[in-house]
Design a protein around this motif. Structure first.
Motif, PDB file in Angstrom:
ATOM      1  N   UNK A 155       7.500   4.401  30.180  1.00  0.00           N
ATOM      2  CA  UNK A 155       8.888   4.814  30.303  1.00  0.00           C
ATOM      3  C   UNK A 155       8.974   5.223  31.644  1.00  0.00           C
ATOM      4  N   UNK A 156      10.334   5.001  32.390  1.00  0.00           N
ATOM      5  CA  UNK A 156      10.498   5.467  33.733  1.00  0.00           C
ATOM      6  C   UNK A 156      11.742   6.196  34.139  1.00  0.00           C
ATOM      7  N   UNK A 157      11.771   7.045  35.244  1.00  0.00           N
ATOM      8  CA  UNK A 157      12.831   7.691  35.627  1.00  0.00           C
ATOM      9  C   UNK A 157      13.318   8.666  34.480  1.00  0.00           C
ATOM     10  N   UNK A 158      14.794   8.413  34.121  1.00  0.00           N
ATOM     11  CA  UNK A 158      15.259   9.410  33.082  1.00  0.00           C
ATOM     12  C   UNK A 158      14.708   9.171  31.835  1.00  0.00           C
ATOM     13  N   UNK A 159      14.380   7.850  31.626  1.00  0.00           N
ATOM     14  CA  UNK A 159      13.641   7.858  30.489  1.00  0.00           C
ATOM     15  C   UNK A 159      12.654   8.557  30.051  1.00  0.00           C
ATOM     16  N   UNK A 160      11.693   8.775  31.011  1.00  0.00           N
ATOM     17  CA  UNK A 160      10.556   9.612  30.878  1.00  0.00           C
ATOM     18  C   UNK A 160      10.848  10.916  30.572  1.00  0.00           C
ATOM     19  N   UNK A 161      11.673  11.339  31.533  1.00  0.00           N
ATOM     20  CA  UNK A 161      11.966  12.872  31.443  1.00  0.00           C
ATOM     21  C   UNK A 161      12.941  13.145  30.079  1.00  0.00           C
ATOM     22  N   UNK A 162      13.662  12.143  29.773  1.00  0.00           N
ATOM     23  CA  UNK A 162      14.493  12.676  28.489  1.00  0.00           C
ATOM     24  C   UNK A 162      13.453  12.979  27.258  1.00  0.00           C
ATOM     25  N   UNK A 163      12.488  11.947  27.336  1.00  0.00           N
ATOM     26  CA  UNK A 163      11.253  11.742  26.223  1.00  0.00           C
ATOM     27  C   UNK A 163      10.455  13.117  26.260  1.00  0.00           C
ATOM     28  N   UNK A 164      10.065  13.488  27.416  1.00  0.00           N
ATOM     29  CA  UNK A 164       9.150  14.518  27.808  1.00  0.00           C
ATOM     30  C   UNK A 164       9.910  15.841  27.239  1.00  0.00           C
ATOM     31  N   UNK A 165      11.265  16.091  27.654  1.00  0.00           N
ATOM     32  CA  UNK A 165      11.931  17.140  27.287  1.00  0.00           C
ATOM     33  C   UNK A 165      12.168  17.296  25.768  1.00  0.00           C
ATOM     34  N   UNK A 166      12.488  16.110  25.173  1.00  0.00           N
ATOM     35  CA  UNK A 166      12.706  15.911  23.844  1.00  0.00           C
ATOM     36  C   UNK A 166      11.386  16.248  23.078  1.00  0.00           C
ATOM     37  N   UNK A 167      10.045  15.956  23.350  1.00  0.00           N
ATOM     38  CA  UNK A 167       8.945  16.442  23.004  1.00  0.00           C
ATOM     39  C   UNK A 167       8.583  17.880  23.350  1.00  0.00           C
ATOM     40  N   UNK A 168       8.805  18.192  24.449  1.00  0.00           N
ATOM     41  CA  UNK A 168       8.458  19.492  24.819  1.00  0.00           C
ATOM     42  C   UNK A 168       9.143  20.492  23.880  1.00  0.00           C
ATOM     43  N   UNK A 169      10.604  20.318  23.772  1.00  0.00           N
ATOM     44  CA  UNK A 169      11.376  21.052  22.890  1.00  0.00           C
ATOM     45  C   UNK A 169      10.824  21.312  21.464  1.00  0.00           C
ATOM     46  N   UNK A 170      10.295  19.970  20.921  1.00  0.00           N
ATOM     47  CA  UNK A 170       9.753  19.871  19.506  1.00  0.00           C
ATOM     48  C   UNK A 170       8.684  20.886  19.454  1.00  0.00           C
ATOM     49  N   UNK A 171       7.650  20.753  20.567  1.00  0.00           N
ATOM     50  CA  UNK A 171       6.426  21.480  20.287  1.00  0.00           C
ATOM     51  C   UNK A 171       6.717  23.251  20.666  1.00  0.00           C
ATOM     52  N   UNK A 172       7.740  23.386  21.651  1.00  0.00           N
ATOM     53  CA  UNK A 172       8.063  24.826  21.946  1.00  0.00           C
ATOM     54  C   UNK A 172       8.696  25.455  20.717  1.00  0.00           C
ATOM     55  N   UNK A 173       9.456  24.536  19.991  1.00  0.00           N
ATOM     56  CA  UNK A 173      10.103  25.262  18.632  1.00  0.00           C
ATOM     57  C   UNK A 173       9.321  25.621  17.605  1.00  0.00           C
ATOM     58  N   UNK A 174       8.108  24.648  17.758  1.00  0.00           N
ATOM     59  CA  UNK A 174       7.177  24.773  16.862  1.00  0.00           C
ATOM     60  C   UNK A 174       6.470  26.176  16.918  1.00  0.00           C
ATOM     61  N   UNK A 175       5.649  26.431  18.290  1.00  0.00           N
ATOM     62  CA  UNK A 175       5.030  27.480  18.705  1.00  0.00           C
ATOM     63  C   UNK A 175       5.834  28.625  18.384  1.00  0.00           C
ATOM     64  N   UNK A 176       7.232  28.726  18.627  1.00  0.00           N
ATOM     65  CA  UNK A 176       8.359  29.732  18.368  1.00  0.00           C
ATOM     66  C   UNK A 176       8.237  30.494  17.137  1.00  0.00           C
ATOM     67  N   UNK A 177       7.793  29.546  16.180  1.00  0.00           N
ATOM     68  CA  UNK A 177       7.858  30.057  14.601  1.00  0.00           C
ATOM     69  C   UNK A 177       6.650  30.875  14.261  1.00  0.00           C
ATOM     70  N   UNK A 178       5.721  31.036  15.244  1.00  0.00           N
ATOM     71  CA  UNK A 178       4.571  32.032  15.048  1.00  0.00           C
ATOM     72  C   UNK A 178       4.742  33.335  15.913  1.00  0.00           C
ATOM     73  N   UNK A 179       4.345  34.535  15.487  1.00  0.00           N
ATOM     74  CA  UNK A 179       4.322  35.619  16.236  1.00  0.00           C
ATOM     75  C   UNK A 179       3.481  35.446  17.597  1.00  0.00           C
ATOM     76  N   UNK A 180       4.025  35.927  18.680  1.00  0.00           N
ATOM     77  CA  UNK A 180       3.401  35.707  19.920  1.00  0.00           C
ATOM     78  C   UNK A 180       1.905  36.265  19.975  1.00  0.00           C
ATOM     79  N   UNK A 181       1.919  37.459  19.391  1.00  0.00           N
ATOM     80  CA  UNK A 181       0.564  38.051  19.657  1.00  0.00           C
ATOM     81  C   UNK A 181      -0.480  37.371  18.758  1.00  0.00           C
ATOM     82  N   UNK A 182      -0.125  36.755  17.668  1.00  0.00           N
ATOM     83  CA  UNK A 182      -1.087  35.878  17.087  1.00  0.00           C
ATOM     84  C   UNK A 182      -1.466  34.635  17.787  1.00  0.00           C
ATOM     85  N   UNK A 183      -0.324  33.971  18.531  1.00  0.00           N
ATOM     86  CA  UNK A 183      -0.607  32.772  19.109  1.00  0.00           C
ATOM     87  C   UNK A 183      -1.477  33.082  20.269  1.00  0.00           C
ATOM     88  N   UNK A 184      -1.222  34.057  21.141  1.00  0.00           N
ATOM     89  CA  UNK A 184      -1.978  34.843  22.225  1.00  0.00           C
ATOM     90  C   UNK A 184      -3.533  34.899  21.803  1.00  0.00           C
TER      91      UNK A 184
END
Lengths: 301, 157
Positions: A155-184
């Protein structure tokens, strides 16, 4: 010396007749000649071979994003029109992507990890420096934070960043479902200095949550991210007699249950199912090496 | 065909003919200075252009830089029928190397103006001096981020 490179958007072995090849060559040369003239303006009649290749890659990537009938699109005589259309599409995509990035920023987990924080911040440089006209295929910012499943290098250019942001959003949303102190607490068990470690932050949380899901524990138990010694023994019992394929099936099933318990959307769940398949090979080996406790690590809290 | 490198090979063949005819077309203007190139000389210069481009790692879709050099140089007191083709070949070579070497820091017109000024000035008609001394000074000057207009005042280049 310029490396031999495949034209973006064209399959390695696209089937063309001799006449078609000639037409494509003529169409592309006309397009790239015009692009070079626009880039040089009145300042220069020649261009470095490296820059010419970059201009060609940029134009061809732009065309590939709007080619309805794949490589056959290159047979059209109006590639210039297609290029302008593609540039407009990429500009629009960029604007939409900026909104997605703003959402990601507002919902990013509060973490001290510099690789995560700097990468999210650095994406602003992409929007500032992205050149849709002459370097559409480039990613003009540094992406240092590794995802659980890396974005394809194809993937190049915008296509790469699009997929990166999409994936990072999924991963971030997953982490957010857990309490911060437990994750840390989990990171502190795994890394000497997690703030300065270039490691993915989602994978440890996912595997820590997956273990209780395999043991069919309740949602409340899953979100504690606690894995007892007894849990590890039970996991050995579940996986011991299973083949690699059977472990994969079990992990997929447990991941679906986990995502369901955490109210994850379907596309997010699919991402974790793929990650679970990847994990299966490691689990299979760990069972034989009696090192499952290295894979399924719970929080220290 | 699916390869970018293959794609550009065809282009150098088509611009050779354009380069040759553009060089010949300059004869109409330069004849007032008693200078004209034969078909063979033009063909040789067009061929040398392809080699210079290749050696300097550059590409060009138009007929080339030579017509601009010819127009800028033809009234030089140091040019005559005997050295005309040789000087053009040398300066054409130097021009493309200079463009690449300086990473396009200066425009075509700026480099040609500089080369001709040097050829008619400190070099006293020596293309070798332009290539070995003046362009070397230009390279150092470019590295310090200087503008060509500033160097133009220096009569020693």
């Amino acid at each position: 010396m310029i490396k031999s490179e495949t034209i973006p958007g064209l399959p390695e072995k696209a089937e063309f007749s001799y006449e078609e090849k000639c037409r494509i060559t003529e169409n592309l040369m006309r397009l790239i000649k015009n692009q070079t003239e626009r880039y040089n303006g009145i300042d220069s009649s020649s261009i470095s071979a490296e820059k010419l290749h970059e201009l060609a890659k940029s134009a061809l990537y732009t065309l590939s994003t709007v080619s309805d009938d794949g490589p056959k699109s290159l047979l059209k005589n109006d590639l210039e029109e297609m290029l302008v259309y593609g540039q407009n599409v990429l500009n629009k995509k960029c604007r939409m992507l900026k909104s997605k990035w703003s959402v990601l920023k507002s919902r990013m987990p509060k973490t001290e990890n510099v690789y995560y924080n700097d990468t999210v911040k650095n994406i602003s440089i992409f929007f500032k420096n992205y050149d849709v006209y002459y370097a559409a295929h480039e990613i003009p910012c540094s992406i240092d934070y590794p995802l659980m499943r890396p974005v394809s290098e194809q993937l190049l250019g915008v296509s790469y960043i699009d997929e990166y942001i999409r994936t990072l959003s999924i991963e971030s949303a997953f982490i957010n479902r857990f309490e911060k102190n437990r994750v840390t607490g989990l990171y502190n068990r795994l890394f000497d200095d997690y703030a300065e470690t270039p490691a993915n932050l989602c994978e440890p949380v996912f595997t820590a949550a997956l273990a209780p899901a395999v043991l069919r524990k309740s949602k409340d138990e899953i979100t504690t991210l606690i894995i007892e010694k007894e849990d590890i023994n039970r996991l050995y019992g579940i996986f011991a007699e299973k083949s690699k394929k059977q472990i994969e099936t079990e992990l997929e099933k447990s991941t679906k249950l986990l995502c369901n318990a955490l109210d994850m959307q379907n596309n997010s769940a699919n991402y974790f199912v793929k990650a679970a398949r990847h994990l299966a090979a490691r689990v299979y080996t760990a069972v034989r090496c009696e090192s499952l406790d290295n894979i399924f690590v719970g929080t220290s809290l | 065909m699916n390869n970018l490198t293959d794609l550009f090979k065809a282009e150098s063949i088509s611009t050779y003919e354009t380069a040759k005819s553009e060089i010949i077309a300059c004869n109409e203007y330069t004849s007032r200075y008693g200078l004209a190139l034969t078909e063979t000389q033009a063909a040789e210069l067009a061929r040398m252009r392809c080699e210079a481009l290749k050696a300097s790692g550059r590409a060009e879709f138009s007929g080339g830089i030579l017509p601009k050099i010819i127009y800028a140089l033809c009234d030089s007191p140091y040019i005559d029928k005997q050295n005309y083709q040789t000087v053009l070949a040398d300066l054409q070579d130097a021009f493309y190397f200079c463009k690449s070497d300086l990473r396009d820091a200066y425009t075509d017109d700026e480099i040609i103006e500089f080369m001709v000024k040097s050829f008619n000035g400190a070099a006293q008609g020596s293309a070798d001096y332009v290539i070995d001394t003046s362009l070397d000074k230009l390279r150092q000057y470019a590295q310090s981020g200087g503008k060509l207009s500033g160097l133009g005042e220096d009569t020693t280049v």
